[in-house]
Design an enzyme around this catalytic site. Structure first.
Site, short mmCIF file in Angstrom:
data_model
loop_
_atom_site.label_atom_id
_atom_site.label_comp_id
_atom_site.label_asym_id
_atom_site.label_seq_id
_atom_site.Cartn_x
_atom_site.Cartn_y
_atom_site.Cartn_z
N ARG A 227 0.86 -1.19 0.00
CA ARG A 227 0.00 0.00 0.00
C ARG A 227 0.89 1.24 0.00
O ARG A 227 1.95 1.25 0.64
CB ARG A 227 -0.91 0.03 1.23
CG ARG A 227 -2.12 -0.91 1.16
CD ARG A 227 -3.12 -0.48 0.08
NE ARG A 227 -4.28 -1.35 -0.01
CZ ARG A 227 -4.44 -2.33 -0.90
NH1 ARG A 227 -3.49 -2.60 -1.78
NH2 ARG A 227 -5.55 -3.05 -0.93
N HIS A 275 -1.50 0.19 -9.89
CA HIS A 275 -2.19 -0.73 -8.96
C HIS A 275 -2.69 -1.97 -9.73
O HIS A 275 -3.88 -2.28 -9.71
CB HIS A 275 -3.35 -0.04 -8.24
CG HIS A 275 -3.76 -0.78 -6.98
ND1 HIS A 275 -4.23 -0.17 -5.86
CD2 HIS A 275 -3.74 -2.12 -6.69
CE1 HIS A 275 -4.50 -1.09 -4.93
NE2 HIS A 275 -4.21 -2.28 -5.41
#
Ligand code: NAP
Length: 312
Positions: A227, A275
């Site tokens: 993350r 992502h």
């Protein structure tokens, strides 16, 4: 008949609706699968399959819900929701795990072998070079859970000396397992390649700050599919500019999509991927969702429950 709500955008319904209905039928579970932004009779919903980008932020009307099943491995978008009073399961999906292994192996090998040096060459310079073998390149994975361990197995299989670091102590064959603050220091000091596969929690936010980045060997490579906020962005930029870190491959960011004027885009020492390290694969994920619904109906403990006090 039970009622299962897919709470997400249209795309989630398109991907999961039919597959989930079919898998429930195959498992002998009599269920209605619905997708409505504001479902009628929310008190009659038994299970909520939850996409993190769902507009639904208030679980309180779902008074009959037995569990929320998150479609993603990461739960930081839902775990602190105070209206959520029922068990929360996260996604552990063989397709997602396989995708993460492939992405991490590809990016680790790119840097390990210096692949850019050859594939970006257009100057007709014949420049032979002998990369080290994997066994000469210590690699550390912070976050040694489902994904971290699968990535470790693949990379140690290629010969990398792998160290895995986690909150609780572990014993995994062929890998040096470390935990705790002392373990973190040792894991970082040896990490010529560092992969972040930690969840985002209050305890892991900005874990890679300037002090911890300074512990890495000079010329280390950082790969972050975990993350974005695991890293202090400014500390990373400073470590790259000083040459202490040779390159960072980043898949996840504090703000996504990464804003067009963010310095990461233009930095020569940073590779941005949008992502895509790995996504939940509907065909394999529905099997996990159905197994959890079956368990819920049978009164058995759900798989992959989130410990809300830990945040993952
Ligand atoms: P997981 O099985 O829950 O593993 C998490 C690991 O992190 C565990 O080893 C855990 O330690 C460790 N950990 C958590 N907090 C810690 C702390 N404070 N100090 C040290 N270690 C800590 O999760 P996972 O399925 O492997 O997924 C990991 C993360 O990958 C997800 O949360 C998500 O953010 C990210 N992800 C990204 C993508 C992408 O496409 N970029 C896709 C999927 C997942 P213990 O083993 O002791 O519990």
């Amino acid at each position: 008949m039970i009622r299962v709500l897919i709470s997400g955008h249209r795309v989630d319904w398109d991907e999961y609706g039919e597959l989930l209905s079919a898998a429930l039928t195959d498992a002998g579970i009599d269920a209605e699968v619905i997708h409505e932004t504001r479902p009628r009779s929310p008190e009659t919903i038994d299970y909520i399959v939850y996409a993190p980008w769902s507009d639904m932020k208030d679980f309180s009307p779902f008074t009959g819900a037995k569990a929320v099943i998150n479609l993603w491995a990461g739960v930081e978008g839902v775990v602190t929701n105070e209206t959520l009073k029922v068990p929360l399961a996260r996604m552990v999906d063989p397709g997602l795990t396989g995708g993460m292994v492939e992405w991490c192996v590809a990016h680790a090998l790119r840097h390990h072998l210096g692949i850019d040096r050859d594939i970006c060459r257009r100057d007709a310079v014949w420049d032979p070079h002998l990369p080290p073998l994997a066994r000469e390149r210590p690699l550390t994975i912070l976050g040694f859970g489902v994904l971290g361990q699968a990535v470790a197995e693949a990379l140690s299989g290629l010969g990398f000396p792998v160290t895995g670091w986690s909150r609780s102590a572990k014993d995994v064959a062929g890998v040096t397992c470390l935990s705790g603050e002392d373990g973190l220091v040792a894991a970082l000091r040896r990490a010529e390649l560092l992969i972040l596969l930690l969840p985002l929690t209050p305890a892991t936010e900005e874990i890679m700050n300037s002090e911890r980045l300074a512990l890495l060997p000079k010329g280390a490579i950082l790969i972050n599919p975990g993350r974005g906020p695991l890293i202090d962005d400014n500390a990373l930029l400073a470590a790259l500019d000083s040459g202490h870190i040779a390159h960072a491959t980043l898949d996840v960011f504090r703000e996504e999509p990464l804003p067009g004027d963010h310095p990461f885009w233009a930095h020569p020492g940073i590779t941005v991927t949008p992502h895509i390290a790995s996504g939940t694969r509907p065909d394999t994920a529905v099997e996990i969702i159905v197994e959890n619904i079956r368990r819920g109906e049978a009164g058995e403990p759900l798989l992959h429950l989130v410990d809300r006090s830990l945040g993952y």
